[in-house]
Design a protein around this motif. Structure first.
Motif, PDB file in Angstrom:
ATOM      1  N   ILE A 331       0.777  -0.992  -0.075  1.00  0.00           N
ATOM      2  CA  ILE A 331      -0.071   0.082  -0.027  1.00  0.00           C
ATOM      3  C   ILE A 331       0.796   1.182  -0.017  1.00  0.00           C
ATOM      4  CG2 ILE A 331      -1.722   1.364   1.314  1.00  0.00           C
ATOM      5  CD1 ILE A 331      -2.508  -1.637   2.393  1.00  0.00           C
ATOM      6  N   PHE A 332       0.538   2.054  -1.036  1.00  0.00           N
ATOM      7  CA  PHE A 332       1.461   3.246  -1.287  1.00  0.00           C
ATOM      8  C   PHE A 332       0.572   4.538  -1.268  1.00  0.00           C
ATOM      9  CE2 PHE A 332       4.007   0.085  -3.356  1.00  0.00           C
ATOM     10  CZ  PHE A 332       5.017   0.098  -2.715  1.00  0.00           C
ATOM     11  N   VAL A 333       0.751   5.275  -0.099  1.00  0.00           N
ATOM     12  CA  VAL A 333      -0.111   6.596  -0.301  1.00  0.00           C
ATOM     13  C   VAL A 333       0.736   7.703  -0.589  1.00  0.00           C
ATOM     14  CG1 VAL A 333      -1.687   7.793   1.057  1.00  0.00           C
ATOM     15  CG2 VAL A 333      -1.652   5.580   1.518  1.00  0.00           C
ATOM     16  N   CYS A 334       0.382   8.337  -1.752  1.00  0.00           N
ATOM     17  CA  CYS A 334       1.209   9.312  -2.477  1.00  0.00           C
ATOM     18  C   CYS A 334       0.441  10.628  -2.258  1.00  0.00           C
ATOM     19  CB  CYS A 334       1.541   9.187  -3.896  1.00  0.00           C
ATOM     20  SG  CYS A 334       2.187   7.458  -4.220  1.00  0.00           S
ATOM     21  N   VAL A 335       1.208  11.695  -1.633  1.00  0.00           N
ATOM     22  CA  VAL A 335       0.449  12.953  -1.344  1.00  0.00           C
ATOM     23  C   VAL A 335       1.136  14.150  -1.827  1.00  0.00           C
ATOM     24  CG1 VAL A 335      -0.075  14.565   0.438  1.00  0.00           C
ATOM     25  CG2 VAL A 335       0.198  12.144   1.159  1.00  0.00           C
ATOM     26  N   PRO A 336       0.296  14.946  -2.795  1.00  0.00           N
ATOM     27  CA  PRO A 336       0.901  15.955  -3.560  1.00  0.00           C
ATOM     28  C   PRO A 336       1.142  17.054  -2.645  1.00  0.00           C
ATOM     29  CG  PRO A 336      -1.355  15.926  -4.096  1.00  0.00           C
ATOM     30  CD  PRO A 336      -1.033  14.540  -3.335  1.00  0.00           C
ATOM     31  N   VAL A 337       2.325  17.661  -2.492  1.00  0.00           N
ATOM     32  CA  VAL A 337       2.935  18.715  -1.655  1.00  0.00           C
ATOM     33  C   VAL A 337       2.878  19.909  -2.056  1.00  0.00           C
ATOM     34  CG1 VAL A 337       4.545  19.339   0.242  1.00  0.00           C
ATOM     35  CG2 VAL A 337       3.805  17.025   0.143  1.00  0.00           C
ATOM     36  N   SER A 338       3.677  20.068  -3.047  1.00  0.00           N
ATOM     37  CA  SER A 338       4.066  21.198  -3.961  1.00  0.00           C
ATOM     38  C   SER A 338       4.622  20.849  -5.107  1.00  0.00           C
ATOM     39  CB  SER A 338       4.498  22.230  -3.173  1.00  0.00           C
ATOM     40  OG  SER A 338       5.736  21.899  -2.635  1.00  0.00           O
ATOM     41  N   PRO A 339       4.689  21.616  -6.037  1.00  0.00           N
ATOM     42  CA  PRO A 339       5.577  21.517  -7.209  1.00  0.00           C
ATOM     43  C   PRO A 339       7.021  20.832  -6.857  1.00  0.00           C
ATOM     44  CG  PRO A 339       4.406  23.356  -7.640  1.00  0.00           C
ATOM     45  CD  PRO A 339       4.132  22.960  -6.264  1.00  0.00           C
ATOM     46  N   GLY A 340       7.390  19.819  -7.302  1.00  0.00           N
ATOM     47  CA  GLY A 340       8.843  19.140  -6.998  1.00  0.00           C
ATOM     48  C   GLY A 340       8.862  18.500  -5.721  1.00  0.00           C
ATOM     49  N   LYS A 341       7.719  18.329  -4.821  1.00  0.00           N
ATOM     50  CA  LYS A 341       7.774  18.027  -3.620  1.00  0.00           C
ATOM     51  C   LYS A 341       6.496  17.030  -3.159  1.00  0.00           C
ATOM     52  CE  LYS A 341      10.530  21.396  -1.377  1.00  0.00           C
ATOM     53  NZ  LYS A 341      10.643  22.543  -0.376  1.00  0.00           N
ATOM     54  N   SER A 342       6.674  15.826  -2.676  1.00  0.00           N
ATOM     55  CA  SER A 342       5.749  14.813  -2.454  1.00  0.00           C
ATOM     56  C   SER A 342       5.898  14.240  -0.953  1.00  0.00           C
ATOM     57  CB  SER A 342       5.148  14.037  -3.454  1.00  0.00           C
ATOM     58  OG  SER A 342       6.692  13.100  -3.755  1.00  0.00           O
ATOM     59  N   ARG A 343       4.792  13.465  -0.705  1.00  0.00           N
ATOM     60  CA  ARG A 343       5.231  12.752   0.595  1.00  0.00           C
ATOM     61  C   ARG A 343       4.588  11.393   0.328  1.00  0.00           C
ATOM     62  NH1 ARG A 343       2.241  15.844   3.741  1.00  0.00           N
ATOM     63  NH2 ARG A 343       4.076  17.232   4.048  1.00  0.00           N
ATOM     64  N   LEU A 344       5.199  10.426   1.032  1.00  0.00           N
ATOM     65  CA  LEU A 344       4.987   8.691   0.653  1.00  0.00           C
ATOM     66  C   LEU A 344       4.712   8.334   2.103  1.00  0.00           C
ATOM     67  CD1 LEU A 344       4.777   6.201  -0.949  1.00  0.00           C
ATOM     68  CD2 LEU A 344       7.226   5.999  -0.761  1.00  0.00           C
ATOM     69  N   ILE A 345       3.318   7.829   2.203  1.00  0.00           N
ATOM     70  CA  ILE A 345       3.106   7.059   3.297  1.00  0.00           C
ATOM     71  C   ILE A 345       3.061   5.345   2.883  1.00  0.00           C
ATOM     72  CG2 ILE A 345       1.322   6.511   5.069  1.00  0.00           C
ATOM     73  CD1 ILE A 345       0.332   9.418   4.982  1.00  0.00           C
ATOM     74  N   TRP A 346       3.800   4.530   3.475  1.00  0.00           N
ATOM     75  CA  TRP A 346       3.471   3.314   2.960  1.00  0.00           C
ATOM     76  C   TRP A 346       3.326   2.214   4.325  1.00  0.00           C
ATOM     77  CZ3 TRP A 346       8.598   5.936   3.499  1.00  0.00           C
ATOM     78  CH2 TRP A 346       9.284   5.147   4.616  1.00  0.00           C
ATOM     79  N   CYS A 347       2.858   0.987   3.760  1.00  0.00           N
ATOM     80  CA  CYS A 347       2.331   0.227   4.761  1.00  0.00           C
ATOM     81  C   CYS A 347       2.331  -1.314   3.863  1.00  0.00           C
ATOM     82  CB  CYS A 347       0.947   0.342   5.316  1.00  0.00           C
ATOM     83  SG  CYS A 347       0.454  -0.788   6.501  1.00  0.00           S
ATOM     84  N   PHE A 348       2.679  -2.459   4.406  1.00  0.00           N
ATOM     85  CA  PHE A 348       2.819  -3.611   3.847  1.00  0.00           C
ATOM     86  C   PHE A 348       1.923  -4.549   4.785  1.00  0.00           C
ATOM     87  CE2 PHE A 348       6.962  -1.265   2.964  1.00  0.00           C
ATOM     88  CZ  PHE A 348       6.650  -0.801   1.533  1.00  0.00           C
ATOM     89  N   PRO A 349       0.855  -4.527   4.873  1.00  0.00           N
ATOM     90  CA  PRO A 349      -0.107  -5.490   5.948  1.00  0.00           C
ATOM     91  C   PRO A 349       0.132  -7.160   5.332  1.00  0.00           C
ATOM     92  CG  PRO A 349      -1.453  -4.284   4.436  1.00  0.00           C
ATOM     93  CD  PRO A 349       0.009  -3.742   3.997  1.00  0.00           C
ATOM     94  N   ARG A 350       0.396  -7.963   6.273  1.00  0.00           N
ATOM     95  CA  ARG A 350       0.307  -9.480   5.923  1.00  0.00           C
ATOM     96  C   ARG A 350      -0.293 -10.034   7.150  1.00  0.00           C
ATOM     97  NH1 ARG A 350       4.995  -7.777   8.031  1.00  0.00           N
ATOM     98  NH2 ARG A 350       5.981  -9.248   9.745  1.00  0.00           N
ATOM     99  N   ASN A 351      -0.853 -11.352   6.722  1.00  0.00           N
ATOM    100  CA  ASN A 351      -1.321 -12.133   7.765  1.00  0.00           C
ATOM    101  C   ASN A 351      -0.582 -13.107   8.328  1.00  0.00           C
ATOM    102  OD1 ASN A 351      -1.479 -14.059   5.716  1.00  0.00           O
ATOM    103  ND2 ASN A 351      -3.688 -14.282   5.873  1.00  0.00           N
ATOM    104  N   PHE A 352       0.736 -13.127   8.229  1.00  0.00           N
ATOM    105  CA  PHE A 352       1.713 -14.130   8.766  1.00  0.00           C
ATOM    106  C   PHE A 352       3.018 -13.426   9.143  1.00  0.00           C
ATOM    107  CE2 PHE A 352       2.470 -13.391   4.068  1.00  0.00           C
ATOM    108  CZ  PHE A 352       3.878 -13.210   4.153  1.00  0.00           C
ATOM    109  N   GLY A 353       3.753 -14.172  10.000  1.00  0.00           N
ATOM    110  CA  GLY A 353       5.050 -13.526  10.729  1.00  0.00           C
ATOM    111  C   GLY A 353       4.471 -12.167  11.559  1.00  0.00           C
TER     112      GLY A 353
END
Length: 530
Positions: A331-353
């Motif tokens: 899961i990648f959540v990509c946020v437009p901040v301003s021209p030439g800048k962004s913010r990434l929120i990531w999460c990799f859910p799994r049901n094991f380990g």
């Protein structure tokens, strides 16, 4: 158990033909290296609807349906409104309730703070109505109000001014004036992420009852683990999303991190190969895609989401119960901040380990995740400037994308052109030029882009710095003790031990200083030596 590829779908084997049986998942840079049992994947059938522009031309033949030759869209397509959407601000696990936080989204500066009187996160304009000082540099006062530290004006969760210290107590209640209020944005917490609606008009006060942020079921499923991370990125939203949709770059841009993999069909050192990717059902609401090992969705404006819908048995000899099937998502959540800048929120859910995330702190995983971001950061920063030089609307004329491996990138650019004006709508807040390229060390910065915004990494950074100082003190103290002791009062063995302790402590402090700098300050990634 085999680690889930956590940053790009290309670290998984993607079958070239429907009859080919996929190889096990590649080991992830984001999970424990002790995970080592294979997971087999069941290949999904070919999609019914395919993006025609992603088809590769026959060898030695002139391509007849490349993106450059695409006809213009006919008719008037429905338009995507950038300002009638929910936007993510931060994972709540990285928000400190004791202080306000300043964030920028779509060029809008907001302050995020915990309103303990309402028991909710609030999002306001990051400007005090008095003299426009940033409220994000303020504090939460003893009554739980947001206080501007320039002149002490205080605001509640609705943005109403509750105190103007300079106003006479027996005078008119000027703090009740609408001009004394700060604009408040609708906000909500969903999937453990704080979202806000970028419009303060009263008609949107109850927008949550009519439209909610995109929902990802795995993030609210207690049977999944869901450790999150975030980072500010020195290139724009458009380039960020298309990079995450591009699995073909992984063996090359991230070769130093993935080189332990031995591909089944190896055409070069890095192991690149043809990929069969298909886009399905593209409309104003985004698109779905078939990536062979998974399905994926682009949910505009912010979410790119790849997930398995296949059973993954522990062994080929046994049939697993549904409750024990191994599943995961990227899961990648990509946020437009301003021209030439962004913010990434990531999460990799799994049901094991699940036990791994309970005993291993997040900052351990973030070291590898940030290294992957670093490995193509400079490439994408330069690429974005070249795209801006030719004009974003000319992307398909300038970029030659003839193979199926580019299908998702082409699909995203088609969506952007057809429905969203070809680029983010900044509503005239910017001239359209990108910020200049800073010195490389500043461009590759980790501290201000990640560490200060991550509770786990920030805590580790402070603790490791304390350990470094303690090692230096031990080194100096050991030498000092030996130097001040009179001859004969200390045995030769003790004296040598003290010298050894001093040398070892100094060497460890230097190694730790290097470790801290590389993992929490700046890591310059040189592809030539990977």
């Amino acid at each position: 158990m085999e680690a889930v590829c956590a940053f790009s779908v290309a670290t998984l084997h993607i079958p070239k033909h429907s009859h080919e049986i996929p190889t096990p998942l590649r080991k992830s840079m984001f999970l424990s290296p002790q995970l080592n049992s294979p997971i087999s994947l069941v290949h999904r059938g070919t999609s019914k609807s395919k993006l025609s522009t992603a088809l590769s031309p026959p060898p030695l033949a002139e391509p007849s349906n490349t993106p450059e030759a695409e006809p213009e869209f006919e008719g008037q397509a429905e338009k995507f409104d950038w300002y009638s959407q929910w936007y993510p601000l931060m994972p709540i696990c990285d928000l400190d309730k004791r202080k306000p936080h300043g964030k920028r989204v779509l060029g809008i500066d907001v302050v995020v703070w915990w309103d303990r009187n309402e028991g909710a996160w609030q999002v306001h304009d990051d400007a005090c109505p008095h003299r426009l000082a940033p409220l994000s540099d303020g504090r939460i006062d003893q009554w739980g109000r947001l206080q501007c530290v320039y002149h002490g004006w205080c605001f509640d969760g609705k943005g109403e001014c509750k105190l103007i210290p300079q106003a006479p107590p027996d005078g008119p209640p000027i703090h009740t004036s609408k001009k004394a209020c700060v604009a408040a944005y609708p906000s909500t917490v969903q999937n453990d992420i704080l979202w806000f609606w970028p419009n303060t008009d009263p008609q949107y006060k109850d927008i949550i009852t009519r439209k909610r942020p995109p929902f990802i079921p795995q993030l609210d499923d207690p049977s999944y683990t869901k450790s999150m991370g975030n980072r500010d990125i020195p290139y724009g939203y458009e380039v960020l999303i298309e990079n995450l949709m591009d699995p073909a770059h992984v063996p090359y841009a991230h070769y130093g991190l993935m080189r332990t993999q031995k591909p089944k069909v190896k055409v070069d050192r890095e192991g690149g190969r043809p990929l069969e990717l298909f886009v399905e059902k593209l409309d104003i609401n985004g698109f779905t895609a078939d990536q062979g090992w998974s399905l994926s969705k682009f949910m505009p404006p912010c979410i790119f989401y790849a997930y398995t819908d296949r059973d993954q048995p522990a062994s080929s000899a046994e049939t697993q119960k549904p409750s024990a099937q191994k599943k995961f998502a990227l899961i990648f959540v990509c946020v437009p901040v301003s021209p030439g800048k962004s913010r990434l929120i990531w999460c990799f859910p799994r049901n094991f380990g699940l036990w791994i995330d309970k005993i291993v702190p997040r900052w351990i995983f973030h070291m590898g995740q940030n290294l992957i971001l670093d490995s193509d950061l400079y490439l994408l920063h330069v690429e974005e400037h070249k795209i801006m030089d030719i004009g974003p609307k000319n992307w398909q004329k300038a970029c030659f994308v003839p193979t199926k491996s580019d299908a998702l990138v082409i699909g995203y650019r088609k969506w952007l052109k057809k429905y969203a004006g070809g680029q983010v709508d900044w509503r005239g807040k910017y001239s359209g030029t990108l910020p200049p390229t800073p010195p490389r060390e500043q461009l590759m910065d980790r501290y201000w882009s990640h560490v200060v915004n991550c509770k786990s990494c920030n805590s580790a950074y402070k603790s490791l710095n304390v350990v470094e100082v303690m090692l230096q003190v031990i080194s100096v103290a050991s030498i000092g003790i030996v130097a001040t002791m009179k001859q004969g009062t200390m045995s030769v063995a003790t004296r040598n031990s003290m010298f050894a302790l001093a040398i070892l402590s100094f060497a460890l402090s230097r190694w730790l200083a290097h470790f801290i700098y590389k993992n929490f300050r700046c890591h310059d990634y040189d592809h030539a030596f990977r």
